[in-house]
Design a protein around this motif. Structure first.
Motif, PDB file in Angstrom:
ATOM      1  N   PRO A   1     -10.613   5.761  11.641  1.00 38.76           N
ATOM      2  CA  PRO A   1     -11.263   6.880  10.946  1.00 38.76           C
ATOM      3  C   PRO A   1     -10.871   6.975   9.473  1.00 38.76           C
ATOM      4  CG  PRO A   1      -9.599   7.675  12.487  1.00 38.76           C
ATOM      5  CD  PRO A   1      -9.750   6.199  12.721  1.00 38.76           C
ATOM      6  N   GLY A   2      -9.716   6.443   9.124  1.00 37.25           N
ATOM      7  CA  GLY A   2      -9.274   6.461   7.724  1.00 37.25           C
ATOM      8  C   GLY A   2      -9.643   5.203   6.959  1.00 37.25           C
ATOM      9  N   ASN A   3     -10.450   4.337   7.600  1.00 39.03           N
ATOM     10  CA  ASN A   3     -10.950   3.115   6.973  1.00 39.03           C
ATOM     11  C   ASN A   3      -9.829   2.206   6.460  1.00 39.03           C
ATOM     12  OD1 ASN A   3     -13.853   3.220   7.304  1.00 39.03           O
ATOM     13  ND2 ASN A   3     -13.730   5.085   6.077  1.00 39.03           N
ATOM     14  N   VAL A   4     -10.071   1.510   5.357  1.00 37.27           N
ATOM     15  CA  VAL A   4      -9.133   0.507   4.861  1.00 37.27           C
ATOM     16  C   VAL A   4      -7.819   1.147   4.426  1.00 37.27           C
ATOM     17  CG1 VAL A   4      -8.777  -1.303   3.135  1.00 37.27           C
ATOM     18  CG2 VAL A   4     -11.011  -1.034   4.209  1.00 37.27           C
ATOM     19  N   ARG A   5      -7.865   2.364   3.908  1.00 37.19           N
ATOM     20  CA  ARG A   5      -6.617   3.038   3.521  1.00 37.19           C
ATOM     21  C   ARG A   5      -5.708   3.233   4.728  1.00 37.19           C
ATOM     22  NH1 ARG A   5      -9.727   7.182  -0.304  1.00 37.19           N
ATOM     23  NH2 ARG A   5      -9.663   5.995  -2.217  1.00 37.19           N
ATOM     24  N   GLU A   6      -6.301   3.580   5.867  1.00 38.77           N
ATOM     25  CA  GLU A   6      -5.507   3.748   7.080  1.00 38.77           C
ATOM     26  C   GLU A   6      -4.951   2.400   7.550  1.00 38.77           C
ATOM     27  OE1 GLU A   6      -5.619   5.860  11.478  1.00 38.77           O
ATOM     28  OE2 GLU A   6      -7.521   5.426  10.473  1.00 38.77           O
ATOM     29  N   LEU A   7      -5.744   1.358   7.472  1.00 42.50           N
ATOM     30  CA  LEU A   7      -5.265   0.022   7.831  1.00 42.50           C
ATOM     31  C   LEU A   7      -4.071  -0.362   6.963  1.00 42.50           C
ATOM     32  CD1 LEU A   7      -5.481  -2.682   9.345  1.00 42.50           C
ATOM     33  CD2 LEU A   7      -7.210  -3.375   7.659  1.00 42.50           C
ATOM     34  N   GLU A   8      -4.168  -0.119   5.679  1.00 41.76           N
ATOM     35  CA  GLU A   8      -3.052  -0.430   4.780  1.00 41.76           C
ATOM     36  C   GLU A   8      -1.817   0.387   5.160  1.00 41.76           C
ATOM     37  OE1 GLU A   8      -2.109  -0.975   0.044  1.00 41.76           O
ATOM     38  OE2 GLU A   8      -3.711   0.420   0.604  1.00 41.76           O
ATOM     39  N   ASN A   9      -2.017   1.657   5.478  1.00 39.36           N
ATOM     40  CA  ASN A   9      -0.907   2.516   5.881  1.00 39.36           C
ATOM     41  C   ASN A   9      -0.227   1.977   7.140  1.00 39.36           C
ATOM     42  OD1 ASN A   9      -0.219   5.050   7.821  1.00 39.36           O
ATOM     43  ND2 ASN A   9       0.448   5.424   5.714  1.00 39.36           N
ATOM     44  N   VAL A  10      -1.015   1.574   8.122  1.00 34.23           N
ATOM     45  CA  VAL A  10      -0.469   1.034   9.375  1.00 34.23           C
ATOM     46  C   VAL A  10       0.323  -0.241   9.104  1.00 34.23           C
ATOM     47  CG1 VAL A  10      -1.144  -0.120  11.532  1.00 34.23           C
ATOM     48  CG2 VAL A  10      -2.098   2.113  10.950  1.00 34.23           C
ATOM     49  N   LEU A  11      -0.215  -1.111   8.265  1.00 30.99           N
ATOM     50  CA  LEU A  11       0.492  -2.347   7.941  1.00 30.99           C
ATOM     51  C   LEU A  11       1.787  -2.070   7.190  1.00 30.99           C
ATOM     52  CD1 LEU A  11      -2.510  -4.639   6.929  1.00 30.99           C
ATOM     53  CD2 LEU A  11      -1.237  -4.644   9.090  1.00 30.99           C
TER      54      LEU A  11
END
Length: 187
Positions: A151-161
């Protein structure tokens, strides 16, 4: 926000820097400026932005002296600006001024095939930021990442990584690290 975008002259408001300050438009002169989340700009600032885009000049707050600009402007929004125009929350004339080339990027959940390439790019950025040497994301970790709706798109993916790589000795990001980290608690 207006002082950041358009700049200001000395004495314009309390706390103003002596000598004034160039705004983001002035700083971007002869280059490109990205206005992310353009829908958040207040209506009064939208009218000033419209003038900048129509006249290719900016006036600092507290000044009457226009500064000529040679800039390219890229605007981003995660809202339907046409709907915001109908609701009188966004200026119609500004919408037509900024919507010259319309690129619609689907949410990450609709383009899961981009996750491996995005991970590669984001891991490179994380390595630079934290002085790490992560080489890759395992296939099972990529499959695991593809099971989430983002739901947070690429920003969320970066945060998870970023949250998954606190240990400097990690060289390959594995599924177990993701499951035990930020993404595991979201699924």
């Amino acid at each position: 926000m207006e002082s950041e975008l358009f700049g200001y002259e000395t004495g314009t408001f309390s706390g103003a820097i002596k000598g004034g300050k160039a705004g983001k438009f002035e700083q971007a002169n002869h280059g490109t400026i990205l206005l992310d989340e353009i829908e958040e700009l207040p209506l009064e600032a939208q009218s000033k932005l419209l003038r900048v885009l129509q006249e290719y000049e900016v006036e600092r707050i507290g000044s009457v002296q226009p500064i000529p600009l040679d800039i390219h402007v890229i605007c981003c929004s995660n809202q339907d600006l046409y709907q915001m125009v109908k609701e009188k929350k966004f200026r119609e004339d500004l919408l037509y001024r900024i919507n010259v080339i319309d690129l619609e990027i689907p949410p990450l959940r609709d383009r899961m095939e981009d996750i491996p390439l995005l991970c590669q790019s984001l891991i490179h950025r994380i390595n630079e930021k934290y002085h790490l040497q992560i080489k890759n994301v395992s296939k099972s970790a990529l499959q695991y990442l593809s099971t989430y709706s983002w739901p947070g798109n690429v920003r969320e993916l970066e945060n998870v990584l970023e949250q998954a790589v606190p240990l400097p000795q990690v060289q390959i990001l594995r599924e177990s690290i993701l499951k035990n980290g930020a993404l595991g608690s979201r699924m």
